[in-house]
Design an enzyme around this catalytic site. Structure first.
Site, PDB file in Angstrom:
ATOM      1  N   GLY A  88       1.018  72.476  46.079  1.00  0.00           N
ATOM      2  CA  GLY A  88       1.738  72.176  47.316  1.00  0.00           C
ATOM      3  C   GLY A  88       2.567  73.350  47.763  1.00  0.00           C
ATOM      4  N   GLY A 124       6.010  74.483  50.879  1.00  0.00           N
ATOM      5  CA  GLY A 124       6.927  74.092  51.943  1.00  0.00           C
ATOM      6  C   GLY A 124       7.382  75.318  52.700  1.00  0.00           C
ATOM      7  N   GLY A 125       8.531  75.175  53.378  1.00  0.00           N
ATOM      8  CA  GLY A 125       9.030  76.267  54.192  1.00  0.00           C
ATOM      9  C   GLY A 125       9.489  77.464  53.403  1.00  0.00           C
ATOM     10  N   VAL A 136       3.852  76.221  45.620  1.00  0.00           N
ATOM     11  CA  VAL A 136       4.187  75.658  44.309  1.00  0.00           C
ATOM     12  C   VAL A 136       2.925  75.569  43.457  1.00  0.00           C
ATOM     13  CG1 VAL A 136       5.186  73.702  43.076  1.00  0.00           C
ATOM     14  CG2 VAL A 136       6.070  74.347  45.333  1.00  0.00           C
ATOM     15  N   LYS A 142       7.587  77.868  41.818  1.00  0.00           N
ATOM     16  CA  LYS A 142       7.625  78.153  43.254  1.00  0.00           C
ATOM     17  C   LYS A 142       7.560  79.656  43.484  1.00  0.00           C
ATOM     18  CE  LYS A 142      10.576  76.000  46.016  1.00  0.00           C
ATOM     19  NZ  LYS A 142      11.834  75.697  46.742  1.00  0.00           N
ATOM     20  N   ASP A 188      18.682  70.549  54.563  1.00  0.00           N
ATOM     21  CA  ASP A 188      17.279  70.319  54.939  1.00  0.00           C
ATOM     22  C   ASP A 188      16.736  69.064  54.258  1.00  0.00           C
ATOM     23  OD1 ASP A 188      14.942  70.792  56.292  1.00  0.00           O
ATOM     24  OD2 ASP A 188      14.170  72.274  54.880  1.00  0.00           O
TER      25      ASP A 188
END
Length: 559
Positions: free
Chosen positions: A247, A249-250, A254, A267, A363
């Site tokens: 996965g 994100g911003g 990961v 990460k 966030d």
């Protein structure tokens, strides 16, 4: 306030001016100047006590109202406030600094000139061939030598090995080939290892390794568990093979890996830019000081690569968004959703008030909430978070967050407070109630999810947007949770409760006991293919709180 007209002699036009005269301007201060960062200015020639209020330098706005003068972000307006280096905004001004490897004045065009490091060997040691480039320099051993050109005597000649090779050739081709096969790999390996070592040291400094060293010196526990080598992480992920990617994100991609027989999530930043590196180091600084069962645990970090790598406990069950927005009609049960909301609120209340340093997440969204095998919530993704001093209620900062979850007051004022986190959390709460995606939802009237939710609640038609699964389960306390959500999304942040109060209210609702009678007391009734409200739920407060918490809760939430 009065007006005066000055009538000069002759046919010249009249000049109209005005000023304050009901208060006095003394030592640059006046009662009329109500905003902070203001001063008063006497008009002098107009009238003895007449004066005006002005915003301080570096501020703009209306000085006659509270908080009317706002700090100007000079870095966002390079035309008016030129900076040809690194611009950093501060209260009432800004700093313009030279980029590394340059000298001169960063405030004027072409004011910064590249430093010729090769012309200053006293400060920039190079014992080989030095080549200057903008912002830095390259140093390598002379042709025919190898080793460390930054160390005196670090470059060695290959003549010794050449002589051995000649002797080997003289003795016999077989022996020479054997020597060549033995010596050459050793030399190559030594050069390669030395190059890798230097590169790791450079990356460590580039990735703010000094910050990690400071954390280590302050907390020996961090030093014992947080430093992880790049070699270990490459082994854990098969050199970051795409098959290990789980996965992103911003703030990065990961990977899943196995480190010391423990499943971990690693990460890695997507883009090699300074902002991403700063966000990663910010996450290290925050998570290294946090220990909460509903916050993802940071195991360690690696600063030896081009971008820093963060290693977390592996949370196996995906994100809250993955579970809510699935194909089909069945998602998490209402009991699980309410419990997850309580767990998220506990984590945020801890960050806002119980942690050793106050932290604003900035966030919060359903995709930053991880769920473990038991569906326990774990708040993650702290790249955008900010430390807040205990004696302050907020900070002015560049707006950062996710559309749909972002507090409108933070968006318009750039003022970040704990109430901004509360707004984002309640958007997640509404998402739990409706299974609608806040970042793409629009009603027929063009309203976003939060606005439409509040409108339906006010009209008494909330059932039109509630997830049908909750209605079929006859979910308890839905009305009360919806009312709580409305309180937390008020436009004025001061009107919203604290995160601790929200946690207490949700915990109280979850502990509420009630008797369900399908014919008389059921909150929802199924009739002719659709659900309609049937009576209103009366909340019976559980007695699981201490008296102080009961009083605090009752002060803003009606029972």
């Amino acid at each position: 306030m009065e007006d005066w007209v000055s009538l000069p002699q002759g046919p010249l036009p009249a000049v109209l001016s005005w000023g304050m005269n009901h208060t006095k301007c003394h030592s640059g201060s006046s009662v009329a100047c109500r905003s902070s960062h203001t001063y008063c200015w006497k008009l002098g020639d107009v009238k003895e006590d007449a004066h005006l209020c002005m915003c301080d330098d570096g501020h703009q706005g209306n000085p006659y109202i509270p908080n009317g003068c706002k700090d100007i972000n000079e870095c966002d307006d390079p035309k008016t406030y030129p900076c040809y280096g690194s611009c950093k905004n501060s209260e009432g001004g800004f700093q313009c600094e030279r980029l590394p490897g340059f000298k001169g004045n960063a405030s004027v065009p072409n004011g910064c000139q590249d430093i010729d490091e090769c012309a200053d060997p006293h400060h920039y040691s190079c014992y080989g061939l030095c080549t200057n480039v903008p912002g830095t320099f390259h140093c390598r051993c002379k042709h025919g030598t190898y080793g460390d050109p930054f160390t005196k005597g670090g470059c060695s000649s290959l003549s010794v090995y050449a002589a051995v090779l000649k002797i080997g050739l003289g003795v016999g081709g077989g022996i020479s080939c054997m020597l060549l096969a033995l010596v050459a790999p050793l030399i190559t390996r030594k050069i390669k290892m030395h190059k890798v070592k230097k590169e790791k040291e450079r990356f460590f400094k580039q990735n703010h390794g000094l910050l990690l060293q400071q954390l280590v010196s302050q907390n020996s526990d961090i030093g014992g568990r947080m430093i992880i080598t790049l070699q270990d992480l490459e082994k854990a992920t098969n050199k970051f093979d795409p098959s290990h990617e789980i996965g992103g994100g911003g703030h990065g991609v990961v990977y899943k890996g196995l480190l010391d027989l423990q499943a971990v999530a690693i990460k890695k930043s997507k883009i090699i830019v300074q902002r991403e590196i700063d966000d990663f180091i910010n996450e290290v600084a925050i998570l290294s000081q946090i220990n909460h069962r509903n916050i993802v645990k940071l195991i360690g970090c690696c600063l030896e690569a081009k971008v820093p790598l963060l290693v977390y406990e592996f949370i196996s069950n995906g994100t809250l968004a993955d579970h809510l927005h699935v194909e089909g009609t069945v998602s998490l049960s209402w009991d699980d959703r309410l419990r997850i909301a309580v767990e998220i609120s506990k984590a945020l209340a801890y960050l806002h008030s119980a942690a050793s340093t106050h932290v604003l997440h900035r966030d919060i969204k359903s995709s930053s909430i991880l769920l473990d095998d038991n569906l326990m919530a774990k708040v993650s993704d702290f790249g955008a978070s900010r430390h807040i001093p205990i004696d302050r209620t907020g900070v002015t900062t560049a707006v950062q967050g996710t559309i749909g979850y972002l507090d409108p007051m933070y968006y318009y004022t750039s003022r970040l407070t704990e109430k901004s986190d509360i707004f984002s959390f309640v958007v997640v709460l509404i998402e739990l109630l409706t299974r609608k995606k806040p970042y793409i939802y629009w009603s027929d009237d063009g309203e976003g999810l939060v606005t439409h939710f509040a409108s339906l609640l006010a009209q008494g038609t909330l059932i039109d947007i509630i997830d049908p699964q909750i209605i079929e389960e006859e979910g308890e306390a839905v009305d009360e949770v919806a009312t709580l959500a409305a309180k937390c999304t008020k436009l004025n942040g001061e009107d919203r409760p604290t995160m601790r109060e929200v946690e207490m209210a949700l915990e109280n609702l979850r502990g509420t006991k009630r008797q369900v009678h399908h014919n008389t007391n059921s909150k929802w009734k199924y009739e002719k293919g659709h659900c309609v409200p049937f009576g209103r739920l009366h909340l019976e407060a559980s007695r699981q709180y201490i008296m102080e918490e009961e009083i605090l809760l009752s002060a803003w939430y009606p029972r």
